[in-house]
Scaffold this motif. Structure first.
Motif, mmCIF file in Angstrom:
data_model
loop_
_atom_site.group_PDB
_atom_site.id
_atom_site.type_symbol
_atom_site.label_atom_id
_atom_site.label_comp_id
_atom_site.label_asym_id
_atom_site.label_seq_id
_atom_site.Cartn_x
_atom_site.Cartn_y
_atom_site.Cartn_z
ATOM 1 N N SER A 138 33.677 25.174 19.838
ATOM 2 C CA SER A 138 33.529 26.518 19.285
ATOM 3 C C SER A 138 33.255 27.491 20.425
ATOM 4 C CB SER A 138 32.371 26.567 18.281
ATOM 5 O OG SER A 138 32.622 25.721 17.184
ATOM 6 N N SER A 181 31.670 31.461 21.284
ATOM 7 C CA SER A 181 30.959 32.654 20.825
ATOM 8 C C SER A 181 30.706 33.627 21.966
ATOM 9 C CB SER A 181 29.632 32.267 20.177
ATOM 10 O OG SER A 181 28.825 31.538 21.097
ATOM 11 N N SER A 228 37.278 24.720 16.869
ATOM 12 C CA SER A 228 36.533 24.721 15.616
ATOM 13 C C SER A 228 36.323 26.143 15.105
ATOM 14 C CB SER A 228 35.193 24.022 15.804
ATOM 15 O OG SER A 228 34.441 24.072 14.607
ATOM 16 N N SER A 229 35.778 27.022 15.959
ATOM 17 C CA SER A 229 35.526 28.395 15.514
ATOM 18 C C SER A 229 35.507 29.336 16.696
ATOM 19 C CB SER A 229 34.198 28.496 14.753
ATOM 20 O OG SER A 229 33.109 28.220 15.616
ATOM 21 N N SER A 243 33.741 33.116 17.321
ATOM 22 C CA SER A 243 32.856 34.137 16.769
ATOM 23 C C SER A 243 32.449 35.079 17.892
ATOM 24 C CB SER A 243 31.616 33.484 16.140
ATOM 25 O OG SER A 243 30.744 34.469 15.607
ATOM 26 N N ASP A 263 39.975 26.686 13.188
ATOM 27 C CA ASP A 263 39.456 26.639 11.830
ATOM 28 C C ASP A 263 39.064 28.023 11.333
ATOM 29 O OD1 ASP A 263 38.545 25.195 9.450
ATOM 30 O OD2 ASP A 263 36.556 25.865 10.105
ATOM 31 N N SER A 264 38.342 28.814 12.161
ATOM 32 C CA SER A 264 37.918 30.140 11.715
ATOM 33 C C SER A 264 37.826 31.096 12.901
ATOM 34 C CB SER A 264 36.561 30.069 11.007
ATOM 35 O OG SER A 264 35.543 29.648 11.892
ATOM 36 N N ILE A 265 38.095 32.370 12.615
ATOM 37 C CA ILE A 265 37.962 33.438 13.607
ATOM 38 C C ILE A 265 37.160 34.571 12.979
ATOM 39 C CG2 ILE A 265 39.152 35.155 15.029
ATOM 40 C CD1 ILE A 265 41.524 33.317 15.192
ATOM 41 N N SER A 266 36.099 34.992 13.655
ATOM 42 C CA SER A 266 35.281 36.115 13.189
ATOM 43 C C SER A 266 35.037 37.049 14.361
ATOM 44 C CB SER A 266 33.948 35.616 12.624
ATOM 45 O OG SER A 266 33.120 36.719 12.266
ATOM 46 N N SER A 293 39.139 30.849 7.574
ATOM 47 C CA SER A 293 38.732 32.255 7.464
ATOM 48 C C SER A 293 39.231 33.033 8.669
ATOM 49 C CB SER A 293 37.211 32.387 7.334
ATOM 50 O OG SER A 293 36.562 31.910 8.484
#
Length: 599
Positions: A386, A388, A446-447, A449, A474-477, A497
């Motif tokens: 992930s 961040s 995985s992500s 953020s 899996d996800s992007i924010s 997402s």
């Protein structure tokens, strides 16, 4: 006493009324004879005219049979188009650099090499003089015979003809012969991800771009009586080509609906990236209202909007193109999208083009599977990394998240990467699997953020549209000051997402939208807004994509396909007309126009 007056002539005592009846009878017979002759003449004339019309109709239908025979031949495995790999060798064409596609320089297309007449028009001859002029190296799959020879033999022997024309059998001693020739009006190559190979080249291994040849077919029909007497002739012409439906032919398309509301900044317009970036590269222009009068390379047309169910526009919204409602067959529209009078065209807003009722997209594009096929059987996201904060991907090792691969943006030596080894392009992957950035073995994340200032994740991609780097995420924010930076061509497959707010994707106007292709498999809504600016194409067939709100610098360059599209606030979408060639569905050969030649 009453007296009767009698008329006498001479002394013979004969009455002056005698002979009148005979004259009247003769006159009546004359009139009747003339009428009878007229009726007989008219009847014979009608008979001859009817016979001539029948012969003419038979000749016309014989010519039509020639057109149909040619169309069926072009649909068969006896025909093969010049493949894209050898287009520049055989034809006078121009290369289009964005998608590595070709377009013919002239119409009819001129042969550059491997033809009987170099620089002459490309043609297949079945009658009318002249010689076939089709590249000799192109053969059909069934027998390996040259296309030019197949056309002549197949069309002239159609229906049992003796090689002098296609035969159409009639009653008695009557029959029809048709003779067909064809000129290649246009040649171009198109992208088509819906097929693994270009079947109309009959090569089996020729991958897209696929050739699309447009032919002018001329068929002459002769209706004969007896062994050789030609009673009537007719000629028909048709333009035929494979059907091609562009996947990204609209600025935005909703498989259920499109709703656009808000200020005058809610709009669509178009530009041509082959002529430079939108608005001359001015981001303040891109973030404002669509305006071709002051902005360079802006078109108030071709930025179409469409939906299967309905399109809703508020009074301040402008669509610089057509609005297409795909509810020509309402039974194909799910009731969850709309029903009855709720399905339909906008009643307000400004549409610079036309409002069209067309066919619905009944088969939205498939969603990606996770992880890639090379990691089938693995759990995703599992132990995938992930991010961040600031990082550059792909990494040189699993422990060094800030260094890109040694040769960005191509990363040519990334094959056979295994986690836990000393490979310099090692990537934290699913245990026992390979992650190398290919379509089958994408990099797994995985992500993502990102929100704080300086949180910029750089993704390195491939060198061209045909060689992108794939990422399964899996996800992007993204919010606040978070940002994605794209270097090269990438395909982002997002699973659960997707939120692209914050500062968006840091490619804005500097990169063509096809360089960033985002495929979203989730059902939860996709948000894009604030000051986020991006140049990309987004596909989300199972979700609602919401644009706008919260910022004055946000805009999108590219195209959106989603279940629903909702635009609020001042968030413009600028469509690149080059996307019309990015991808599409290539169908069978069909007639696009039909004309009878009068003699």
């Amino acid at each position: 006493m009453t007296s009767r007056r009698k008329n006498w002539i001479g002394t013979g005592g004969r009455s002056t009324d005698s002979g009148i009846a005979l004259i009247l009878v003769l006159l009546s017979m004359l009139v009747l004879s003339v009428l009878a002759a007229s009726i007989v003449f008219t009847a014979r004339s009608e008979t001859f005219a009817s016979y001539g019309y029948r012969l003419d109709t038979q000749a016309d239908y014989t010519a039509k049979a020639g057109i149909e025979a040619a169309v069926n031949w072009l649909r068969s495995n006896h025909y093969a188009a010049v493949p894209s790999a050898s287009a520049n060798t055989n034809y006078l064409v121009t290369a289009e650099p964005t998608f590595s596609l070709y377009t013919a320089n002239t119409s009819p297309v001129q042969c550059k090499a491997n033809c009987a007449s170099i620089n002459g028009p490309v043609q297949l001859i079945g009658y009318g003089g002249g010689s076939t002029n089709y590249p000799s190296g192109i053969a059909n799959a069934s027998s390996g015979a040259a296309i030019s020879l197949s056309f002549t033999n197949d069309l002239n022997s159609h229906g049992g003809g003796s090689g002098n024309g296609g035969l159409v059998s009639g009653s008695g001693n009557q029959s029809g012969l048709f003779f067909v020739n064809a000129y290649l009006l246009n040649y171009q190559t198109v992208n088509s991800s819906s097929i693994a190979s270009c079947s109309n080249t009959n090569s089996g291994s020729n991958a897209p771009p696929c050739p699309l040849e447009t032919w002018l077919i001329t068929a002459k029909g002769e209706w004969t009586i007896g062994s050789s007497q030609v009673a009537a002739t007719a000629e028909e012409q048709a333009i035929v080509q494979p059907l091609y439906s562009s996947s990204f032919g609209d600025a935005m398309y909703g498989y259920c609906s499109v709703s656009m509301a808000g200020s005058a900044g809610v709009c669509t317009d178009a530009f041509n990236s082959a002529l430079g970036p939108y608005g001359g590269g001015n981001t303040s222009v891109a973030a404002g209202a669509c305006d071709s009068t002051t902005a360079a390379n802006v078109i108030n047309a071709d930025a179409n909007v469409g939906a299967n169910g309905y399109v809703s526009l508020s009074k301040n919204v402008t669509v610089s193109g057509n609005v297409t409602i795909g509810n020509a067959n309402p039974s194909l529209i799910p009731s969850s999208c709309c029903s009855g009078s709720s399905c339909g065209a906008p009643t307000s807003g400004t549409v610079n083009g036309s409002i069209i009722t067309g066919a619905a997209y009944t088969a939205p594009p498939p969603t990606p599977t996770f992880p890639g096929s090379g990691q089938s059987g693995a759990t995703f996201p599992g132990t995938s990394p992930s991010y961040s904060g600031a990082a550059q991907l792909p990494q040189t090792s699993s422990s060094n998240s800030t260094s890109p691969c040694a040769d960005p943006p191509t990363c040519t030596n990334k094959s056979a990467i295994t986690p836990g080894t000393s490979n310099p392009y090692g990537w934290p992957c699913v245990t026992g699997k390979t992650c190398n950035g290919s379509a089958a073995n994408p990099y797994l994340v995985s992500s993502v953020s990102l929100s704080a200032s300086g949180d910029t994740l750089t993704l390195y991609g491939g060198p061209s549209i045909g060689q992108p780097v794939y990422y399964d995420i899996d996800s992007i924010s993204m919010s606040g000051q978070g940002q994605l930076a794209i270097n090269g061509y990438v395909v982002l497959n997002v699973q659960s997402s997707l939120s692209l707010a914050g500062q968006g994707i840091a490619n804005g106007l500097t990169q063509a939208p096809e360089a960033v292709q985002i495929n979203y498999a989730g059902t939860s809504g996709v948000s894009m807004g604030g000051n986020g600016a991006m140049s990309a194409v987004l596909t989300a067939p199972n979700a609602t994509v919401s644009l706008g709100g919260g910022g004055s610098k946000g805009y999108m360059v590219g195209s959106i396909r989603a279940l629903n599209v909702s635009v609020q606030g001042g968030y413009p979408l600028h469509y690149d007309v080059q996307l019309n060639r990015l991808d599409g569905t290539l169908g069978q050969v069909a007639v696009s126009s039909y004309t009878r030649i009068k003699h």
